[in-house]
Design a protein around this motif. Sequence first.
Motif, PDB file in Angstrom:
ATOM      1  N   GLY A 160       0.809  -1.212   0.000  1.00 20.76           N
ATOM      2  CA  GLY A 160       0.000   0.000   0.000  1.00 20.76           C
ATOM      3  C   GLY A 160       0.844   1.265   0.000  1.00 20.76           C
ATOM      4  N   ASP A 161       2.117   1.134   0.242  1.00 29.77           N
ATOM      5  CA  ASP A 161       3.047   2.260   0.241  1.00 29.77           C
ATOM      6  C   ASP A 161       4.033   2.030  -0.895  1.00 29.77           C
ATOM      7  OD1 ASP A 161       4.656   4.412   0.852  1.00 29.77           O
ATOM      8  OD2 ASP A 161       5.556   3.481   2.623  1.00 29.77           O
ATOM      9  N   CYS A 162       4.021   2.935  -1.880  1.00 27.65           N
ATOM     10  CA  CYS A 162       4.862   2.720  -3.063  1.00 27.65           C
ATOM     11  C   CYS A 162       6.349   2.787  -2.723  1.00 27.65           C
ATOM     12  CB  CYS A 162       4.491   3.709  -4.166  1.00 27.65           C
ATOM     13  SG  CYS A 162       4.734   5.426  -3.712  1.00 27.65           S
ATOM     14  N   GLY A 182       8.874 -17.798  -6.579  1.00 28.61           N
ATOM     15  CA  GLY A 182       7.514 -17.665  -6.091  1.00 28.61           C
ATOM     16  C   GLY A 182       7.205 -16.364  -5.389  1.00 28.61           C
ATOM     17  N   PHE A 183       8.095 -15.379  -5.428  1.00 28.71           N
ATOM     18  CA  PHE A 183       7.861 -14.099  -4.764  1.00 28.71           C
ATOM     19  C   PHE A 183       7.611 -13.024  -5.811  1.00 28.71           C
ATOM     20  CE2 PHE A 183      10.354 -16.501  -1.743  1.00 28.71           C
ATOM     21  CZ  PHE A 183       9.738 -16.226  -0.541  1.00 28.71           C
ATOM     22  N   ASN A 184       6.644 -12.177  -5.536  1.00 29.77           N
ATOM     23  CA  ASN A 184       6.323 -11.097  -6.461  1.00 29.77           C
ATOM     24  C   ASN A 184       5.855  -9.898  -5.653  1.00 29.77           C
ATOM     25  OD1 ASN A 184       5.908  -9.765  -8.871  1.00 29.77           O
ATOM     26  ND2 ASN A 184       3.828 -10.550  -9.124  1.00 29.77           N
ATOM     27  N   ILE A 185       6.261  -8.722  -6.085  1.00 30.26           N
ATOM     28  CA  ILE A 185       5.763  -7.482  -5.478  1.00 30.26           C
ATOM     29  C   ILE A 185       5.069  -6.700  -6.578  1.00 30.26           C
ATOM     30  CG2 ILE A 185       7.849  -6.129  -5.819  1.00 30.26           C
ATOM     31  CD1 ILE A 185       6.820  -5.599  -2.580  1.00 30.26           C
ATOM     32  N   ASN A 186       3.937  -6.091  -6.233  1.00 35.55           N
ATOM     33  CA  ASN A 186       3.182  -5.354  -7.240  1.00 35.55           C
ATOM     34  C   ASN A 186       2.783  -3.994  -6.697  1.00 35.55           C
ATOM     35  OD1 ASN A 186       0.355  -5.376  -6.131  1.00 35.55           O
ATOM     36  ND2 ASN A 186       0.720  -7.577  -6.212  1.00 35.55           N
ATOM     37  N   PHE A 187       2.287  -3.159  -7.564  1.00 31.56           N
ATOM     38  CA  PHE A 187       1.830  -1.827  -7.191  1.00 31.56           C
ATOM     39  C   PHE A 187       0.350  -1.670  -7.534  1.00 31.56           C
ATOM     40  CE2 PHE A 187       6.366  -1.625  -7.827  1.00 31.56           C
ATOM     41  CZ  PHE A 187       6.810  -0.829  -6.793  1.00 31.56           C
ATOM     42  N   GLN A 188      -0.415  -2.753  -7.484  1.00 28.33           N
ATOM     43  CA  GLN A 188      -1.806  -2.751  -7.938  1.00 28.33           C
ATOM     44  C   GLN A 188      -2.793  -3.173  -6.854  1.00 28.33           C
ATOM     45  OE1 GLN A 188      -1.467  -5.509 -11.126  1.00 28.33           O
ATOM     46  NE2 GLN A 188      -0.436  -4.057 -12.490  1.00 28.33           N
ATOM     47  N   ASP A 189      -2.457  -3.016  -5.575  1.00 26.79           N
ATOM     48  CA  ASP A 189      -3.320  -3.385  -4.439  1.00 26.79           C
ATOM     49  C   ASP A 189      -3.776  -4.839  -4.501  1.00 26.79           C
ATOM     50  OD1 ASP A 189      -3.152  -0.901  -3.249  1.00 26.79           O
ATOM     51  OD2 ASP A 189      -4.850  -0.102  -4.382  1.00 26.79           O
ATOM     52  N   ARG A 190      -2.868  -5.728  -4.787  1.00 28.56           N
ATOM     53  CA  ARG A 190      -3.199  -7.147  -4.903  1.00 28.56           C
ATOM     54  C   ARG A 190      -2.308  -7.931  -3.941  1.00 28.56           C
ATOM     55  NH1 ARG A 190      -2.173  -7.832 -10.280  1.00 28.56           N
ATOM     56  NH2 ARG A 190      -0.141  -8.733  -9.821  1.00 28.56           N
TER      57      ARG A 190
END
Length: 166
Positions: free
Chosen positions: A116-118, A137-145
Motif C-alpha cells: 500500500g506504500d509505493c 515464487g515471490f512477487n511485489i506489485n503496485f496494484q493493491d493485490r
Amino acid sequence: MVLVIVLLMLMVLLVYLLLTPISFCVDTRTDQYLIQQKGVVKASVLGDEKEVFKVKVNTLFFRFYLYPLRVNKGNSKPKVKAKKKTGKQKFLSFKTGLKLLKAIKVKTFWMDVDTGDCILNAKLYPAFAYLNYKIGGFNINFQDRNQLVLNIQVKPIHIIKSFINF
C-alpha cells in the motif's frame, strides 16, 4: 481365521494412513483453505453468514460442519485452577524441529504482495527479486493485490521418524 483377517485389514489400514500424505492448501485467489488426507478426511474452512466461518469436514461416509467460534452456553462447569509447573519443560528441541521441517515438502508456493506504500514496495523489490532468483515464487506489485498460494504435503511416517532418534 476371522481374527487374522481383521488384524491384517487393520494393519493394511494403518500402513495406508502412515504412507498417505497429508496436504495443507492455502489459496487466497480462490478462497480455498483445506487440510486433507486423500481417501480418508478433508476439512475446509468456509465463510458463513451468521458465524465468521465454519469448518466443513468430509470423511469416508459422513459430512458435517463445525463452528469453532460458537460459544456453548449450556454446559458451563466451574474451571479448576491448574497447578503451576515449576520445572522448565522442553517440548521440541532444535534438532527435532529441523528434522520436522525437512519432512515437510512444499509443492506450490507463490506470494504476490502490495504493502500500500509505493516507497516501501520499491524498497522491498530488490529483496523479492533476490528471493525469486534463489527460491522462486515471490512477487511485489503496485496494484493493491495481495495473494498467497501455498500447498504443503507431509507424510505421517516422516513426522514420526523425526521424533524418533536413530
